[in-house]
Scaffold this active site. Structure first.
Site, PDB file in Angstrom:
ATOM      1  NE  ARG A  92      -3.380  -2.295   2.954  1.00  0.00           N
ATOM      2  CZ  ARG A  92      -4.696  -2.263   2.777  1.00  0.00           C
ATOM      3  NH1 ARG A  92      -5.275  -1.141   2.403  1.00  0.00           N
ATOM      4  NH2 ARG A  92      -5.444  -3.333   2.982  1.00  0.00           N
ATOM      5  N   GLY A 101      -6.900   7.966  -2.126  1.00  0.00           N
ATOM      6  CA  GLY A 101      -7.281   7.404  -3.414  1.00  0.00           C
ATOM      7  C   GLY A 101      -6.387   7.777  -4.569  1.00  0.00           C
ATOM      8  CG  MET A 103      -0.091   7.896  -4.899  1.00  0.00           C
ATOM      9  SD  MET A 103       1.221   8.419  -3.811  1.00  0.00           S
ATOM     10  CE  MET A 103       0.343   8.716  -2.283  1.00  0.00           C
ATOM     11  NE  ARG A 336      -7.262   8.378   5.484  1.00  0.00           N
ATOM     12  CZ  ARG A 336      -7.272   8.030   4.201  1.00  0.00           C
ATOM     13  NH1 ARG A 336      -6.146   7.957   3.527  1.00  0.00           N
ATOM     14  NH2 ARG A 336      -8.392   7.760   3.583  1.00  0.00           N
ATOM     15  CB  SER A 749      -2.645  50.178   0.531  1.00  0.00           C
ATOM     16  OG  SER A 749      -3.315  48.945   0.362  1.00  0.00           O
ATOM     17  CE1 TYR A 837      -5.176  47.775   4.506  1.00  0.00           C
ATOM     18  CE2 TYR A 837      -4.041  49.215   6.056  1.00  0.00           C
ATOM     19  CZ  TYR A 837      -4.555  48.974   4.792  1.00  0.00           C
ATOM     20  OH  TYR A 837      -4.445  49.931   3.812  1.00  0.00           O
TER      21      TYR A 837
END
Length: 869
Positions: A92, A101, A103, A336, A749, A837
């Site tokens: 696996r 899903g 590999m 997991r 800014s 900001y």
């Protein structure tokens, strides 16, 4: 020689990056004395070396594998390839970062035509042995040799048709022996050689195939979509087989310690009796709810519940596990950190903090900021009249309306073209990932709540309905409860309820729940960066404030000029033959501008509002040349035409050439501020921003114009208004001369949309969808620089700008107002720079609030830790 192979029993303290998620989880469960099959892991380091050398296993790896196989034989009392009672293993994949899903896995390695018959005799279960062997031939053929899986599936369907049965489990031992023979024939036909009989050869080729699966197209697409580096590699786990397909006292399943859709603290999952794990996740059979296991396998179920509780307490995180029951005995094959919806993630974080499992800081660190977009997905309007034509499983929440497409390539093509599409499939596979990325949602006929479509859709925040029994598909069309839908027909799905609805349906934004508000309130207490909104209308400003904006960082005044009743006045101003005529047109525009500003100031009462004065070239307000209403307009359009208008007469250059335009806007701002203060008693905090400044003298002159105009207005009105004057930093020169520019600025800014274009020499409109797409596909660039800041280039210029501006004026306010202000990685960079900001579109405000808190936490060493893979 490097150390490339570790037994799970020896690997509890080995780095996760080497073992991969799956290997690390198995090693830790082994250390916790949880029932897991014996095995070992070939590390990610071996995979990286294998890829570097073009497909050659590192020196010594085969010998290490042989040594660990001998140890596994000693532990199990069985021999690999024994013709009597052979040891069987699975191989696996398991990357350090979870890629569900994406590999490959191969089960039942070690069987061949001789040992399969012997296994049936040894176990007294010839059906089980034949089933195990046919699965090996199929999976090995698909993964190692690249044989089209549909060839095997068609043979299964053909045999079931011949026998008059519907389900695989209805085939008897003789049927499965015949099926294995048919599979062997497919293998010979596809490869030109017989199925390999040497177990060692099977094992080594399977490990190579798992390493090769790291670089399959579907894995590359998934990594690109999720920001996972290409150079991590995957581990290969070699694990003793345990069998869920030995009869009615055996089974296999997937379980979560909490509901992955809602976050409820309850066991959630699915299982199948007399099956192997691939049957659950592939959608080959429709599984049963995990609760049924309590009736069918009560002893194993009780042990499973207790084990899951132990795992969650140990890892302090919701776990997603795979398990097998072999003749009544429970084995865990994987643990997991569980994928979950945003809503579930918030509830789990709040609940676990309340339970004392984690701190509030950890709770905030664990939420994926990008996932919060899920909570802002539309839902079906409760007042809409809808025609529900079918129901399936509510696999991933949210609603989506779109045009039906039947394959991933078409979904990507039409999605890239700007169409809303729904991907409708029998079931999805990992190879459909590129279509899922571009689809609004997915509908499948087959598969359960833990099928590929369900898991991937939840992770991506896409609505999904799976296991819709009323859906059948033929080439080019779908039939749902007797109604035929062809490509391009409209359909709606509700992934929260499982409903499938005919046609287009009105959608409405969802409401945020208390867990959403709780986590964001905790985040607000942790972050240093303020979060403002890019908003051009009172409606946008109101929504932004609802979502937690602490002001407006960018209000683009040109959008106001485009409205129907204003555009004729703007055109009169542009067509004016003299300054007096131009001023008269501007005087008529002023009340409209003032009304716009008043609405925004009221929505943001008590908070700062940064208004950018007119930025785009004047020709943008005129029609195309062939639509000119008069010869005079045609002549004016020609005179304003520029070879490169983005670098032409726009921004502050307009203000210097036509100062009356900026004067009108400043007067409208001041009058609006005074009017709102008179009505509400609260004066707005106004910031007037001049765009595209590259030279200090430009801003010095425009600051003087602004101060003089505002002073005249205030004197005439007999009022007072607190305001600031600054500029947008959009040019490389402005960054490197920020010390000079800051002398005339109260704030700076960074306009990173244009700064990215001018730094990289990319025209965004020409790059995206053209060469930039190819750059990303070919990995010339890892990320789209218009979505995530190019920190090495644009970011370095910003760093220079920050350092030099503050050297001149330590208290100058610094922010960012490009859309990068809503990208988590870009927000983290802004935190590191010490900006005051960030500003982003209203619906990305929650994301930016959370990302800013996580950046502050990361600085303190508090980060989310993944478990398993």
């Amino acid at each position: 020689m490097g150390h490339y192979v570790y037994a799970y029993a020896d690997a509890a303290d080995v780095r996760r990056e080497l073992l991969g998620g799956k290997g690390a989880g198995l090693a830790q469960m082994t250390a916790l004395d949880i029932p897991v099959p014996a095995g070992f892991v070939v590390t990610t380091e071996a995979c990286v070396e294998y890829m570097r050398t073009g497909g050659t296993l590192p020196d010594g790896v085969e010998e290490e594998i042989d040594e660990h196989m001998a140890r596994l034989e000693a532990e199990t009392g069985k021999r690999f390839g024994d013709p009597g009672d052979p040891l069987l293993v699975s191989v696996r994949s398991g990357a350090a970062v979870s890629m569900p899903g994406m590999m490959d896995t191969i089960l039942n390695l070690g069987l061949n035509s001789e040992t399969a018959a012997a296994l049936g005799t040894a176990t007294g279960n010839p059906r089980f042995a034949a089933d195990a062997y046919r699965r090996l031939v199929q999976m090995y053929g698909e993964v190692v040799e690249g044989i089209d899986g549909q060839r095997f599936e068609q043979e299964i369907a053909r045999l079931k048709g011949d026998r008059g049965v519907r389900n695989d489990v209805e085939l008897d031992a003789g049927d499965l022996v015949e099926l294995a023979g048919r599979f062997e024939s497919i293998y010979v036909d596809a490869t030109g050689r017989p199925f390999p009989q040497d177990p060692r050869d099977q094992l080594l080729r399977a490990i190579r195939a798992v390493f090769d699966s790291w670089d399959t197209p579907r894995a590359q697409v998934y990594r690109r979509a999720n920001g996972i580096p290409d150079d991590l590699g995957t581990a290969a786990n070699v694990v003793q087989m345990v069998f869920g397909n030995k009869g009615t006292t055996s089974g296999t399943g997937v379980a979560f310690t909490r509901d992955s859709s809602t976050g409820e603290p309850r066991l959630f999952g699915e299982f199948l009796v007399n099956a192997q794990g691939e049957d659950v996740v592939s959608g080959a059979r429709t599984p049963q709810p995990i609760e049924r296991m309590a009736e069918l396998l009560p002893g194993a179920f009780a042990e499973l519940v207790e084990t899951l509780q132990r795992l969650e307490r140990h890892f302090r995180e919701m776990q997603d596990i795979e398990f097998t029951v072999e003749e009544g005995k429970l084995y865990l094959l994987q643990t997991r950190t569980g994928k979950r919806t945003a809503r579930a993630a918030l509830r789990i974080a709040v609940d676990m903090a309340g339970e004392g499992l984690i701190s509030r800081e950890e709770a905030v660190a664990r939420i994926d900021p990008g996932q919060l977009d899920q909570l802002l997905h539309p839902m079906i309007d409760p007042g809409a009249k809808i025609e529900v034509i079918a129901e399936g499983l509510n696999a991933s929440p949210g609603a989506a309306t779109g045009l039906v497409v039947f394959d991933a390539d078409t979904a990507e093509e039409r999605g890239r073209a700007g169409e809303d599409v729904l991907l409708v499939r029998w079931e999805t596979t990992p190879d459909d990932i590129h279509g899922l990325i571009w689809a609004r949602g997915v509908l499948t006929a087959h598969g359960g709540m833990t099928s590929h479509a369900a898991v991937v859709a939840r992770g991506m925040g896409k609505p999904a309905v799976t296991g819709c029994d009323a859906l059948s598909l033929e080439p080019g069309q779908a039939t749902i409860a007797g109604r035929v839908f062809r490509e391009g027909d409209s359909l709606t799905i509700d992934g929260s309820t499982g409903r499938v609805i005919r046609g287009d349906v009105p959608l409405v934004p969802p409401e945020m729940d208390e867990n959403f508000e709780t986590v964001l309130a905790w985040a607000d207490g942790l972050r240093h960066l303020r979060v403002r909104a890019n908003a051009d209308t009172p409606e946008d400003a109101t929504k932004a404030r609802e979502l937690g904006a602490e002001g407006i960082g960018l209000c683009r005044t040109e959008h106001m000029f485009m409205a129907g009743e204003r555009l004729p006045l703007v055109r009169q101003m542009i067509m004016a033959g003299s300054e007096d005529e131009r001023r008269r047109a501007l005087d008529r525009l002023l009340p409209f501008q003032q009304a716009d500003f008043e609405g925004i100031f009221e929505a943001m009462a008590g908070l700062p509002v940064t208004i950018r004065l007119l930025d785009p070239p004047l020709h943008e307000f005129l029609p195309p040349l062939d639509e000119a209403e008069t010869p005079e307009m045609a002549q004016r359009i020609r005179s304003l035409r520029e070879a490169n208008p983005m670098l032409g007469t726009r921004g502050c250059r307009l203000g210097l050439l036509y100062p009356e335009i900026y004067e009108m806007q400043v007067r409208a701002i001041v009058r609006a501020g005074l009017a709102v203060a008179a009505r509400s008693g609260s004066a707005p905090l106004v910031e007037i921003m001049h765009p595209l400044v590259g030279f200090a003298e430009e801003l010095r002159r425009l600051r003087e114009l602004t101060l003089d105009t505002a002073a005249a207005e205030l004197e005439q009105a007999g009022g007072e208004l607190d305001y600031r004057v600054g500029t947008m930093i959009e040019l490389p020169r402005a960054c490197v001369r920020a010390d000079e520019i800051a002398e005339s600025a109260d704030f700076l800014s960074f306009g990173t949309n244009d700064l990215t274009q001018t730094t990289l020499g990319f025209s965004r409109d020409d790059a995206e969808g053209k060469f930039l797409t190819r750059y990303l596909d070919d990995r010339v660039l890892d990320t789209n620089p218009f979505e995530t800041l190019d920190t090495a280039g644009v970011g370095d210029l910003m760093r220079i700008g920050v350092e030099r501006a503050r050297a001149t004026k330590p208290d100058v306010k610094l922010g960012i107002c490009g859309e990068h202000g809503g990208d988590p990685r870009s927000v983290a960079f802004c935190h590191q720079l010490g900006l005051d900001y960030v500003s982003c579109s209203p619906y990305r405000i929650p994301l930016a609030r959370l990302a800013a808190a996580q950046a502050a936490l990361a600085e303190r060493g508090v980060v989310a830790v993944a478990v398993g893979g």
